[in-house]
Design an enzyme around this catalytic site. Structure first.
Site: not given
Ligand code: GLP
Length: 241
Positions: A67, A135
């Protein structure tokens, strides 16, 4: 789903690395689906260390990222393309031409989604690395996203904007929209590796492993994948033990 529970983040990252290394060792031209966020950083550090110490080569490896924020590109250090270069690509011998991510600044956003979906049909991931949102989102597929979705533009939920604001100076700076690989594009990966650490992921991990398979928890779709491994630390595993 195979589940590996580790004592801490460091061990989670090492276990994740072993799985990724197996894929690269058996196919030097593998397609790696990669993720951003804090969770896979330890995995990327292990990949860099292994490249430097053991010469594991990424010259023929291709990557597809999940993404990107709408409106951001490499000129912004908050963009995911910037994150990938600084946290992985600049430290291994990968050819940047073989790395792929949605163009956050595309003039025609719908065309960009179509381009990326077509690309994913050709570059089927040998392994897809995932983190998980608190979430239950995966990539930027927020609750309610259809399981049959391709690459699309999403309006980020308030909870995701709040979670991700820690990486921005002010919450107002967090983009409200993003491009994301759809759930269908994630599910077509040959193998899936999902990582989670910390207490704030325990509810999402419960939904992923034990919750009802429902669009209300996007990660629950992974229960239907034939080759999915969850590696998480003891805190994230609190509700599934
Ligand atoms: C973002 C990304 C996800 C990721 C999530 C969790 O929203 N788009 O791909 O898995 O955050 O992030 P973190 O690993 O920093 O907790």
């Amino acid at each position: 789903m195979k589940i590996i529970i580790t004592k801490d983040y460091e061990e989670m990252s090492k276990e994740a690395f072993k799985i990724v290394k197996d894929v690269i060792s058996s196919n030097s031209e593998a397609v790696l689906g990669l993720a951003t966020g804090s969770t896979p950083l330890g995995l990327y550090q292990n990949m860099i260390k292994d490249h430097k110490e053991n010469g594991t080569s990424y010259k023929k490896i291709k990557t597809v990222n999940l993404d990107e924020y709408a409106g951001l590109d490499y000129s912004s250090d908050q963009s995911y393309v910037y994150f990938m270069r600084h946290n992985l690509f600049d430290h291994i011998d990968i050819d940047l031409a073989n790395t792929n991510i949605e163009d956050g600044k595309a003039a025609d956003r719908i065309k960009e989604c179509e381009r990326y979906t077509k690309l994913l049909d050709i570059l089927k991931q040998d392994i897809q690395v995932l983190g998980i949102g608190s979430n239950g989102h995966i990539a930027f597929n927020e609750p309610g996203t259809p399981f049959g979705s391709d690459t699309h533009i999403v309006d980020l939920t308030e909870s995701t904007i709040k979670d991700n604001s820690r990486l921005f100076e002010r919450i107002e700076d967090v983009p409200r929209q993003a491009f994301t690989m759809g759930l269908k594009n994630i599910m077509h990966a040959k193998k899936i590796l999902i990582l989670a650490n910390g207490k704030n992921k325990a509810n999402a991990v419960y939904g992923l492993v034990k919750g009802e398979v429902s669009e209300a928890c996007p990660a629950s779709v992974l229960q239907l994948h034939p080759d999915c491994t969850l590696v998480c630390d003891i805190e994230a595993a609190e509700l599934i033990k």
